[in-house]
Write a protein that holds these residues in place. Sequence first.
Motif, PDB file in Angstrom:
ATOM      1  N   UNK A 206      66.426 -68.016  -9.161  1.00 45.16           N
ATOM      2  CA  UNK A 206      65.716 -67.268 -10.207  1.00 45.16           C
ATOM      3  C   UNK A 206      66.272 -65.854 -10.345  1.00 45.16           C
ATOM      4  N   UNK A 207      66.091 -65.284 -11.523  1.00 40.30           N
ATOM      5  CA  UNK A 207      66.543 -63.916 -11.764  1.00 40.30           C
ATOM      6  C   UNK A 207      65.570 -62.933 -11.119  1.00 40.30           C
ATOM      7  N   UNK A 208      66.104 -61.825 -10.654  1.00 37.02           N
ATOM      8  CA  UNK A 208      65.244 -60.769 -10.117  1.00 37.02           C
ATOM      9  C   UNK A 208      64.400 -60.177 -11.246  1.00 37.02           C
ATOM     10  N   UNK A 209      63.157 -59.893 -10.966  1.00 36.87           N
ATOM     11  CA  UNK A 209      62.261 -59.305 -11.960  1.00 36.87           C
ATOM     12  C   UNK A 209      61.768 -57.955 -11.449  1.00 36.87           C
ATOM     13  N   UNK A 210      60.963 -57.283 -12.242  1.00 40.42           N
ATOM     14  CA  UNK A 210      60.453 -55.972 -11.829  1.00 40.42           C
ATOM     15  C   UNK A 210      59.060 -55.754 -12.393  1.00 40.42           C
ATOM     16  N   UNK A 314      70.443 -59.209 -15.201  1.00 39.98           N
ATOM     17  CA  UNK A 314      69.973 -60.321 -16.024  1.00 39.98           C
ATOM     18  C   UNK A 314      70.914 -60.581 -17.193  1.00 39.98           C
ATOM     19  N   UNK A 315      71.489 -59.517 -17.762  1.00 36.66           N
ATOM     20  CA  UNK A 315      72.422 -59.683 -18.883  1.00 36.66           C
ATOM     21  C   UNK A 315      73.658 -60.475 -18.482  1.00 36.66           C
ATOM     22  N   UNK A 316      74.018 -60.420 -17.220  1.00 34.48           N
ATOM     23  CA  UNK A 316      75.232 -61.092 -16.753  1.00 34.48           C
ATOM     24  C   UNK A 316      74.929 -62.296 -15.882  1.00 34.48           C
ATOM     25  N   UNK A 317      73.731 -62.875 -16.043  1.00 32.67           N
ATOM     26  CA  UNK A 317      73.289 -63.919 -15.118  1.00 32.67           C
ATOM     27  C   UNK A 317      73.690 -65.327 -15.521  1.00 32.67           C
ATOM     28  N   UNK A 318      74.020 -65.566 -16.774  1.00 29.40           N
ATOM     29  CA  UNK A 318      74.392 -66.928 -17.157  1.00 29.40           C
ATOM     30  C   UNK A 318      73.725 -67.382 -18.441  1.00 29.40           C
ATOM     31  N   UNK A 320      71.007 -69.096 -19.127  1.00 30.64           N
ATOM     32  CA  UNK A 320      69.557 -69.227 -19.316  1.00 30.64           C
ATOM     33  C   UNK A 320      68.935 -67.981 -19.928  1.00 30.64           C
ATOM     34  N   UNK A 321      69.659 -66.893 -20.021  1.00 28.91           N
ATOM     35  CA  UNK A 321      69.103 -65.654 -20.566  1.00 28.91           C
ATOM     36  C   UNK A 321      69.521 -65.500 -22.023  1.00 28.91           C
ATOM     37  N   UNK A 322      68.623 -65.002 -22.869  1.00 28.63           N
ATOM     38  CA  UNK A 322      68.922 -64.731 -24.282  1.00 28.63           C
ATOM     39  C   UNK A 322      69.540 -63.333 -24.364  1.00 28.63           C
ATOM     40  N   UNK A 323      70.867 -63.285 -24.217  1.00 26.49           N
ATOM     41  CA  UNK A 323      71.558 -62.009 -24.148  1.00 26.49           C
ATOM     42  C   UNK A 323      71.400 -61.213 -25.436  1.00 26.49           C
ATOM     43  N   UNK A 324      71.481 -61.889 -26.599  1.00 30.04           N
ATOM     44  CA  UNK A 324      71.393 -61.197 -27.883  1.00 30.04           C
ATOM     45  C   UNK A 324      70.047 -60.510 -28.057  1.00 30.04           C
ATOM     46  N   UNK A 325      68.986 -61.109 -27.527  1.00 32.93           N
ATOM     47  CA  UNK A 325      67.654 -60.503 -27.642  1.00 32.93           C
ATOM     48  C   UNK A 325      67.448 -59.439 -26.565  1.00 32.93           C
ATOM     49  N   UNK A 326      68.040 -59.650 -25.404  1.00 35.03           N
ATOM     50  CA  UNK A 326      67.790 -58.748 -24.283  1.00 35.03           C
ATOM     51  C   UNK A 326      68.586 -57.441 -24.389  1.00 35.03           C
ATOM     52  N   UNK A 327      69.835 -57.487 -24.871  1.00 34.71           N
ATOM     53  CA  UNK A 327      70.698 -56.308 -24.832  1.00 34.71           C
ATOM     54  C   UNK A 327      70.095 -55.118 -25.586  1.00 34.71           C
ATOM     55  N   UNK A 328      69.630 -55.270 -26.835  1.00 31.82           N
ATOM     56  CA  UNK A 328      69.076 -54.091 -27.521  1.00 31.82           C
ATOM     57  C   UNK A 328      67.821 -53.537 -26.837  1.00 31.82           C
ATOM     58  N   UNK A 329      67.046 -54.426 -26.193  1.00 30.87           N
ATOM     59  CA  UNK A 329      65.862 -53.949 -25.476  1.00 30.87           C
ATOM     60  C   UNK A 329      66.246 -53.131 -24.250  1.00 30.87           C
ATOM     61  N   UNK A 330      67.283 -53.574 -23.560  1.00 27.19           N
ATOM     62  CA  UNK A 330      67.760 -52.820 -22.393  1.00 27.19           C
ATOM     63  C   UNK A 330      68.318 -51.473 -22.833  1.00 27.19           C
ATOM     64  N   UNK A 366      58.930 -55.699 -22.633  1.00 27.98           N
ATOM     65  CA  UNK A 366      59.724 -56.624 -23.452  1.00 27.98           C
ATOM     66  C   UNK A 366      60.906 -57.170 -22.648  1.00 27.98           C
ATOM     67  N   UNK A 367      61.565 -56.304 -21.890  1.00 26.81           N
ATOM     68  CA  UNK A 367      62.673 -56.753 -21.042  1.00 26.81           C
ATOM     69  C   UNK A 367      62.160 -57.723 -19.985  1.00 26.81           C
ATOM     70  N   UNK A 368      61.049 -57.385 -19.335  1.00 28.95           N
ATOM     71  CA  UNK A 368      60.491 -58.247 -18.292  1.00 28.95           C
ATOM     72  C   UNK A 368      60.069 -59.598 -18.859  1.00 28.95           C
ATOM     73  N   UNK A 369      59.594 -59.604 -20.101  1.00 22.23           N
ATOM     74  CA  UNK A 369      59.162 -60.863 -20.718  1.00 22.23           C
ATOM     75  C   UNK A 369      60.338 -61.821 -20.906  1.00 22.23           C
ATOM     76  N   UNK A 370      61.475 -61.299 -21.361  1.00 25.56           N
ATOM     77  CA  UNK A 370      62.645 -62.167 -21.563  1.00 25.56           C
ATOM     78  C   UNK A 370      63.159 -62.687 -20.223  1.00 25.56           C
ATOM     79  N   UNK A 371      63.144 -61.831 -19.206  1.00 24.48           N
ATOM     80  CA  UNK A 371      63.544 -62.297 -17.875  1.00 24.48           C
ATOM     81  C   UNK A 371      62.586 -63.379 -17.385  1.00 24.48           C
ATOM     82  N   UNK A 372      61.301 -63.212 -17.650  1.00 23.43           N
ATOM     83  CA  UNK A 372      60.323 -64.221 -17.261  1.00 23.43           C
ATOM     84  C   UNK A 372      60.554 -65.545 -17.967  1.00 23.43           C
ATOM     85  N   UNK A 373      60.907 -65.491 -19.263  1.00 21.19           N
ATOM     86  CA  UNK A 373      61.207 -66.722 -20.003  1.00 21.19           C
ATOM     87  C   UNK A 373      62.411 -67.442 -19.398  1.00 21.19           C
TER      88      UNK A 373
END
Length: 404
Positions: A206-210, A314-318, A320-330, A366-373
């Motif tokens: 699993x990805x690390x969360x915060x 999380x952006x570089x995890x593989x 399973x992550x929605x990079x396009x949605x996560x990058x602008x939030x980060x 918002x970032x934590x939510x995408x990681x949770x998904x």
Amino acid sequence: MLEEVCIAKVATYPDAGQRLHGLRPINFIFGTNGSGKTTISRVLADTASYPTCSTIWDRGRSVETLVYNSDFVERNFTERLRGIFTLGELEAGKLQQIEEARQKVSGYLDQIDKLKLTLGTASDGTGKLGDLKRLRAAFEERCWQIKSEHDGEFKRAFEGVRNAKEKFCDRVLDEAATNASNLRALDDLRSKASSIFADGAARIAPLASFDSGRLISFESDPILEKRVVGKEDIELAPLIRRLGNSDWVRAGLHFVEGAEMPCPFCQKTMEAELLQKLNDLFDETYIADTESIDSLRDTYATRAQAILETSEAALNSGSFIDVDALRPLVDRLRAIIGLNQTHLERKRREPSSRVKLEPAGEAARAVAEIIGQANAEISRHNSLVENLIAERATLSSGNMALYL
């Protein structure tokens, strides 16, 4: 027997130290008062208390050290005796027993030395340990040779030890000692490996969360809105408060060398009374508040850095992550954090100012939510391959049977 004594940085002895070497069973040391005789006895009595001094014993075996000097007399023969000591003659039989015991001890020590010589050392390649080292090296080489012959077919089973000859050998020996499974034919192992090690069937961590709660709580810290100024009941306080330059005065005090010295503000002689008033202005409450500001700034930076590092990972995890949605939030979260760190730095430089941090909760959640998904997707994937993991573990252990 004591062979050498080195004494340095104690009493009259120099830093370079002086050595008493070539010692014999009985040694006579003489000298004038203050020449260091008592210091030698103190070092021998308690060498551990003198880290700059050392003793060397025959064959590295220290013996009980009994020292009779002025320190002993002071400890034991005061106005109230601390102990009663009697000296008498021992029977001849007792002396004979002591001598026999001493000879036995000497014999045991000689046996230990002989056994150590037979045992040898692995580093020097001598004795039994040297033989063991050579046998281990030969066995490692044989294991590695067989592993290389089958590496292409079972490389997934060898993960973790594929590039380490010593670790691979350790695993072979461990399987030999603990694996009670039935051995399988090589062709059977090959068939299973081709199916259960197929691509896409691996378990994913699993990805690390915060938790963003701590970061958000900094925004309501009361020190941010507090005007940190000097003590209010000091004569100079109203003037400095009216001028609004308490931060400037506080900073300038660091350059005051003392009373009757040039004033860092006007270069005139600093009067002692004025200096005392200025120092009284910034009391313990002021110091505590400025320390709270420093602590808030540092803690915020540490927590924010951890959250950003987790987000970047999380952006570089593989896949399973929605990079396009996560990058602008980060990026948005990083910008807010950077702005808040600027506010906190200004508060540190100007404690009398009021600052307000930008709310980072929405972006962080918002970032934590995408990681949770993504972790939910990973959890479903891992459930699908759970049964495969047991089969792979069995196969990996079975592969080691090839080498036994």
